[in-house]
Scaffold this active site. Structure first.
Site, short mmCIF file in Angstrom:
data_model
loop_
_atom_site.label_atom_id
_atom_site.label_comp_id
_atom_site.label_asym_id
_atom_site.label_seq_id
_atom_site.Cartn_x
_atom_site.Cartn_y
_atom_site.Cartn_z
N SER A 179 0.88 -1.25 0.11
CA SER A 179 0.14 0.02 0.02
C SER A 179 0.97 1.21 0.04
CB SER A 179 -0.94 0.01 1.24
OG SER A 179 -2.06 1.03 1.12
N ASP A 212 -8.39 -5.00 -5.95
CA ASP A 212 -8.23 -4.22 -5.02
C ASP A 212 -8.89 -2.79 -5.20
OD1 ASP A 212 -6.91 -2.21 -3.43
OD2 ASP A 212 -5.07 -2.39 -4.36
N HIS A 271 -6.96 -5.83 -1.32
CA HIS A 271 -5.91 -4.60 -1.03
C HIS A 271 -4.86 -5.58 0.01
CE1 HIS A 271 -3.76 -0.92 -1.09
NE2 HIS A 271 -3.84 -0.72 0.27
#
EC number: 3.1.2.-
Length: 419
Positions: free
Chosen positions: A232, A324, A358
């Site tokens: 991320s 995601d 994600h």
């Protein structure tokens, strides 16, 4: 004959290790329900259950016996872990203190009733985050705030810096597990921890450069270069580090952005401004969650926000969840690949995982499909479906280890993508 719940390893194992679960001493063809429960460090309970039927000998083995329904179905030897769901909405399972295990309770109940019949067998198992002999070393050197994990045997070892996302603080569980695989891994905090800045307005690459230099000069770290692992925001910062800093041989980016998001990135006299946020592109799901996947301007439009990856001589591996919803991870990985190749650089390896969300974590962490996003200030959908996400985590964990062993100069057999 009394039913027994048999686990292998029996009392404890590392979190990323498979666990063999079997039941013996049941009646032939007896219907039973298996339940698992884990309490996290903040008191939230995570649970899973599945219905099974014993064989003609009154036995069942989760590696050979399919679940008939419940939290999962089919042949899923580790489903009682990866299919766990929290009793609090939008809650993510995170290990804050790697020096203590998560304790998993397992029980066998008679029948297939939703509320469970009589308890027939029970077992408790510790899932640890420090393999035996792994050393945990807090780091306060100059401005660097981190924790270094070293394997038990004498070094030097391939070195890796591990970066998490916008939650801030210092998360150690991925670094501690990876150190059990023969790497010297430094979990690096970069904001909202100790005396570090409380916000992310500007990410100064000089801080990360100090961390790189510290790890490269450590006597138990093998040179000449080190690896980066980021998810991320940590993946975005890993790209920036590989673009601006020296000494980074290999980088694994898990669902990272190629643009600066929510903050400026600066190094010496250069500044990368944050990409434009398109608030009118935030959608609402049928569950009342915000979906922000379209809420960032393309870095092909906001060109100044595009991290200059073409400057990097780092070898990259991108691990991408194709569902995601935090941002467009697959698009970012493809654009990075195009830009690197357009500048005569090595084509990066990109592994895409269908229906993965994600947070691609180490194996057996339950899917966190929705939760609070600090930059959005609301609960958003992170995407993913439990089973394919679990399979993605299993494969990604092997892929990143193989990649780092190869690029950082230690031996390991190649692992083929499973998906």
């Amino acid at each position: 004959m009394e039913a027994t719940l048999n686990l292998e390893p029996s009392g404890r194992s590392c979190w990323d290790e498979p666990l063999s679960i079997a039941v013996r001493g049941l009646a032939p063809e007896q219907p039973v329900t298996l339940r698992s429960v884990l309490r996290d460090e903040k008191g939230a309970l995570f649970r899973a259950h599945a219905r099974y039927r014993a064989d003609s000998h009154g036995e069942l083995d989760l590696a050979r016996t399919p679940a008939l329904g419940g939290s999962f179905s089919g042949l899923e030897p580790m489903g009682l872990l990866w299919a766990m769901e929290p009793d609090r909405p939008f809650w993510r399972l995170v290990k804050r203190d790697v020096q203590t295990p998560f304790v998993v309770e397992l029980e066998v109940l008679d029948g297939h009733e939703p509320d469970g019949g009589q308890r027939l067998a029970h077992a408790v198992h510790e899932r640890h985050f420090l393999a035996p002999g792994v050393r945990r070393v807090p780091v306060r050197e100059g401005r660097v705030r981190a924790t270094l994990f070293l394997p038990p045997e004498p070094g030097p070892f391939p070195g890796i810096i591990d970066l998490f996302g916008v939650g801030g603080g210092l998360l150690e569980y991925r670094a501690s597990l990876l150190a059990g695989k023969g790497f010297a891994v430094m979990a690096l905090a970069y904001y909202n921890y100790d005396d570090l800045p409380k916000n992310m307005e500007t990410m100064h690459m000089e801080y990360f450069e100090e961390a790189v230099n510290y790890l490269r000069s450590h006597p138990e770290v093998k040179g000449p270069g080190i690896g980066l692992l980021g998810i991320s925001k940590g993946g975005e910062l890993g790209l920036a580090m590989a673009s601006f800093l020296k000494g980074i041989t290999a980088a694994v980016v898990i669902n990272g952005s190629v643009a600066a998001v929510g903050n400026t990135i600066s190094y010496k006299d250069e500044t990368i401004p944050p990409v434009t946020i398109l608030r009118n592109q935030v959608k609402m799901t049928k569950d009342g969650l915000k979906d922000v996947v379209d809420a960032l301007q393309s870095p092909l439009v906001d060109k100044k926000s595009f991290i200059p990856v073409e400057r990097s001589d780092t070898t990259f591996l991108f691990l991408v969840g194709q569902d995601d919803h935090n941002w467009k991870s697959e698009f970012y990985a493809d654009e990075i690949s195009k830009r690197l190749q357009a500048h005569g650089k090595e084509k990066p390896q990109i592994i895409c995982y269908p229906a993965a969300g994600h947070y691609i974590e180490p194996p057996y962490f339950p899917l966190c499909s929705a939760g609070m996003h600090l930059l959005v200030g609301a609960n958003i959908t992170f995407g993913g479906e439990p089973k394919p996400h679990a399979m993605a985590q299993l494969d990604a964990w092997q892929q990143l280890q193989t990649f780092f062993h190869k690029q950082l100069g230690s031996e390991c057999l190649h692992v083929s993508p499973k998906i």
